[in-house]
Design a protein around this motif. Structure first.
Motif, PDB file in Angstrom:
ATOM      1  N   UNK A 149       0.853  -1.188   0.000  1.00 22.20           N
ATOM      2  CA  UNK A 149       0.000   0.000   0.000  1.00 22.20           C
ATOM      3  C   UNK A 149       0.887   1.235   0.000  1.00 22.20           C
ATOM      4  N   UNK A 150       0.500   2.245  -0.744  1.00 22.36           N
ATOM      5  CA  UNK A 150       1.392   3.391  -0.807  1.00 22.36           C
ATOM      6  C   UNK A 150       0.871   4.601  -0.033  1.00 22.36           C
ATOM      7  N   UNK A 151       1.810   5.490   0.287  1.00 22.86           N
ATOM      8  CA  UNK A 151       1.506   6.644   1.122  1.00 22.86           C
ATOM      9  C   UNK A 151       0.723   7.690   0.333  1.00 22.86           C
ATOM     10  N   UNK A 152      -0.458   8.037   0.851  1.00 21.69           N
ATOM     11  CA  UNK A 152      -1.272   9.097   0.241  1.00 21.69           C
ATOM     12  C   UNK A 152      -2.256   9.580   1.302  1.00 21.69           C
ATOM     13  N   UNK A 153      -3.098  10.550   0.905  1.00 23.27           N
ATOM     14  CA  UNK A 153      -4.113  11.069   1.830  1.00 23.27           C
ATOM     15  C   UNK A 153      -4.912   9.931   2.472  1.00 23.27           C
ATOM     16  N   UNK A 154      -5.358  10.148   3.688  1.00 23.82           N
ATOM     17  CA  UNK A 154      -6.209   9.200   4.421  1.00 23.82           C
ATOM     18  C   UNK A 154      -5.494   7.899   4.756  1.00 23.82           C
ATOM     19  N   UNK A 155      -4.170   7.905   4.708  1.00 26.14           N
ATOM     20  CA  UNK A 155      -3.425   6.714   5.114  1.00 26.14           C
ATOM     21  C   UNK A 155      -2.682   7.035   6.417  1.00 26.14           C
ATOM     22  N   UNK A 156      -2.564   5.991   7.239  1.00 31.45           N
ATOM     23  CA  UNK A 156      -1.727   6.081   8.428  1.00 31.45           C
ATOM     24  C   UNK A 156      -0.375   5.477   8.061  1.00 31.45           C
ATOM     25  N   UNK A 157       0.672   6.178   8.425  1.00 29.23           N
ATOM     26  CA  UNK A 157       2.019   5.770   8.042  1.00 29.23           C
ATOM     27  C   UNK A 157       2.836   5.530   9.306  1.00 29.23           C
ATOM     28  N   UNK A 211       5.381  11.019  -0.053  1.00 25.58           N
ATOM     29  CA  UNK A 211       4.155  10.727  -0.795  1.00 25.58           C
ATOM     30  C   UNK A 211       4.438   9.746  -1.933  1.00 25.58           C
ATOM     31  N   UNK A 212       3.573   8.729  -2.043  1.00 27.46           N
ATOM     32  CA  UNK A 212       3.720   7.779  -3.147  1.00 27.46           C
ATOM     33  C   UNK A 212       4.667   6.629  -2.870  1.00 27.46           C
ATOM     34  N   UNK A 213       5.425   6.707  -1.772  1.00 21.93           N
ATOM     35  CA  UNK A 213       6.312   5.579  -1.440  1.00 21.93           C
ATOM     36  C   UNK A 213       5.491   4.441  -0.838  1.00 21.93           C
ATOM     37  N   UNK A 214       6.068   3.242  -0.863  1.00 21.84           N
ATOM     38  CA  UNK A 214       5.356   2.051  -0.403  1.00 21.84           C
ATOM     39  C   UNK A 214       5.899   1.517   0.904  1.00 21.84           C
ATOM     40  N   UNK A 215       5.035   0.749   1.584  1.00 26.47           N
ATOM     41  CA  UNK A 215       5.460   0.034   2.780  1.00 26.47           C
ATOM     42  C   UNK A 215       6.697  -0.786   2.461  1.00 26.47           C
ATOM     43  N   UNK A 216       7.662  -0.797   3.379  1.00 20.58           N
ATOM     44  CA  UNK A 216       8.878  -1.575   3.158  1.00 20.58           C
ATOM     45  C   UNK A 216       9.982  -0.793   2.478  1.00 20.58           C
ATOM     46  N   UNK A 217       9.647   0.362   1.911  1.00 19.61           N
ATOM     47  CA  UNK A 217      10.690   1.160   1.234  1.00 19.61           C
ATOM     48  C   UNK A 217      11.537   1.926   2.233  1.00 19.61           C
ATOM     49  N   UNK A 218      12.805   2.086   1.885  1.00 21.10           N
ATOM     50  CA  UNK A 218      13.695   2.954   2.660  1.00 21.10           C
ATOM     51  C   UNK A 218      13.591   4.361   2.111  1.00 21.10           C
ATOM     52  N   UNK A 219      13.913   5.330   2.929  1.00 23.54           N
ATOM     53  CA  UNK A 219      13.965   6.697   2.419  1.00 23.54           C
ATOM     54  C   UNK A 219      15.152   7.424   3.026  1.00 23.54           C
ATOM     55  N   UNK A 220      15.629   8.406   2.307  1.00 24.74           N
ATOM     56  CA  UNK A 220      16.749   9.197   2.772  1.00 24.74           C
ATOM     57  C   UNK A 220      16.676  10.528   2.042  1.00 24.74           C
ATOM     58  N   UNK A 221      16.522  11.594   2.795  1.00 31.17           N
ATOM     59  CA  UNK A 221      16.484  12.909   2.162  1.00 31.17           C
ATOM     60  C   UNK A 221      16.882  13.983   3.159  1.00 31.17           C
ATOM     61  N   UNK A 222      17.197  15.133   2.618  1.00 36.94           N
ATOM     62  CA  UNK A 222      17.583  16.276   3.447  1.00 36.94           C
ATOM     63  C   UNK A 222      16.601  17.410   3.187  1.00 36.94           C
ATOM     64  N   UNK A 223      16.081  17.991   4.251  1.00 38.58           N
ATOM     65  CA  UNK A 223      15.289  19.217   4.116  1.00 38.58           C
ATOM     66  C   UNK A 223      16.196  20.379   4.480  1.00 38.58           C
ATOM     67  N   UNK A 224      16.255  21.373   3.611  1.00 37.97           N
ATOM     68  CA  UNK A 224      17.040  22.554   3.973  1.00 37.97           C
ATOM     69  C   UNK A 224      16.325  23.276   5.101  1.00 37.97           C
ATOM     70  N   UNK A 225      17.038  24.118   5.812  1.00 38.59           N
ATOM     71  CA  UNK A 225      16.422  24.873   6.911  1.00 38.59           C
ATOM     72  C   UNK A 225      15.174  25.605   6.419  1.00 38.59           C
ATOM     73  N   UNK A 226      15.235  26.136   5.195  1.00 41.89           N
ATOM     74  CA  UNK A 226      14.079  26.866   4.650  1.00 41.89           C
ATOM     75  C   UNK A 226      12.870  25.948   4.452  1.00 41.89           C
ATOM     76  N   UNK A 227      13.131  24.707   4.016  1.00 38.19           N
ATOM     77  CA  UNK A 227      12.026  23.758   3.813  1.00 38.19           C
ATOM     78  C   UNK A 227      11.533  23.195   5.142  1.00 38.19           C
ATOM     79  N   UNK A 228      12.371  23.301   6.172  1.00 39.12           N
ATOM     80  CA  UNK A 228      12.030  22.731   7.471  1.00 39.12           C
ATOM     81  C   UNK A 228      11.395  23.811   8.343  1.00 39.12           C
ATOM     82  N   UNK A 229      12.153  24.356   9.285  1.00 38.87           N
ATOM     83  CA  UNK A 229      11.555  25.298  10.242  1.00 38.87           C
ATOM     84  C   UNK A 229      12.023  26.738  10.039  1.00 38.87           C
TER      85      UNK A 229
END
Length: 174
Positions: free
Chosen positions: A1-9, A58-76
């Motif tokens: 099942x993939x990540x989208x609205x109305x889903x619990x992750x 968004x759109x990733x599936x259960x079991x998938x790994x993720x790795x990303x960086x949010x810049x300070x501007x994209x974060x807080x």
């Protein structure tokens, strides 16, 4: 099942932060680990984390790994000087549940805003009769490095949809 609205992750992750000041980037250091014992659960669209965080999942599936960086501007964002406030120390009396050692510089004070939401302020200076408090988010000005795994994606229940949070989430809502 993939990540989208109305889903619990459900996620496990390590969050590291770094600062990019005057072209000198600090080495990322770990500030939070959510492991299999204590995963982070959220209702997609209501995580309370920066929007970009959910966008990247968004759109990733259960079991998938993720790795990303949010810049300070994209974060807080950057620190806001208007959120540095001086208050009389008398507001933090024993009757209100504050002990003197809670008022040490560098501590975070657990506070409530006028709507009853919990927030925290960092004590920048204790001047004796006054405290200089920083109400900026503790991760303001930092780049956020997330490395983790999506361990569960499921449809949200009716009740979860109404309340906007997940049962059994021991995360950011306590």
């Amino acid at each position: 099942m993939k990540i989208e609205e109305k889903k619990v992750v459900g996620l496990t992750y390590e969050l590291k932060v770094s600062r990019d000041e005057d072209d000198i980037e600090s080495a990322p250091f770990s500030v939070e680990i959510r492991d299999e014992e204590d995963p982070f659960y959220f209702l997609f669209g209501q995580s309370g984390l920066p929007e970009k965080f959910e966008e990247l999942l968004s759109g990733k599936n259960e079991g998938e790994d993720f790795s990303f960086v949010l810049s300070a501007q994209e974060a807080y964002g950057d620190a806001d000087d208007e959120l540095i406030i001086t208050l009389p120390t008398s507001q933090f009396s024993g009757e209100r549940g504050f002990s003197p050692e809670m008022l040490d510089e560098g501590n975070f004070l657990p506070l409530m805003d006028e709507n009853g939401y919990s927030m925290q302020a960092k004590i920048l200076k204790n001047l004796g009769d006054q405290l200089i408090l920083d109400f900026n988010h503790p991760l303001v000005g930092f780049d956020l490095h997330f490395d983790g795994k999506i361990i569960e994606v499921r449809p949200a229940t009716e009740e979860e949809m109404q309340h906007g949070h997940v049962h059994g989430d021991h995360g950011a809502h306590d």
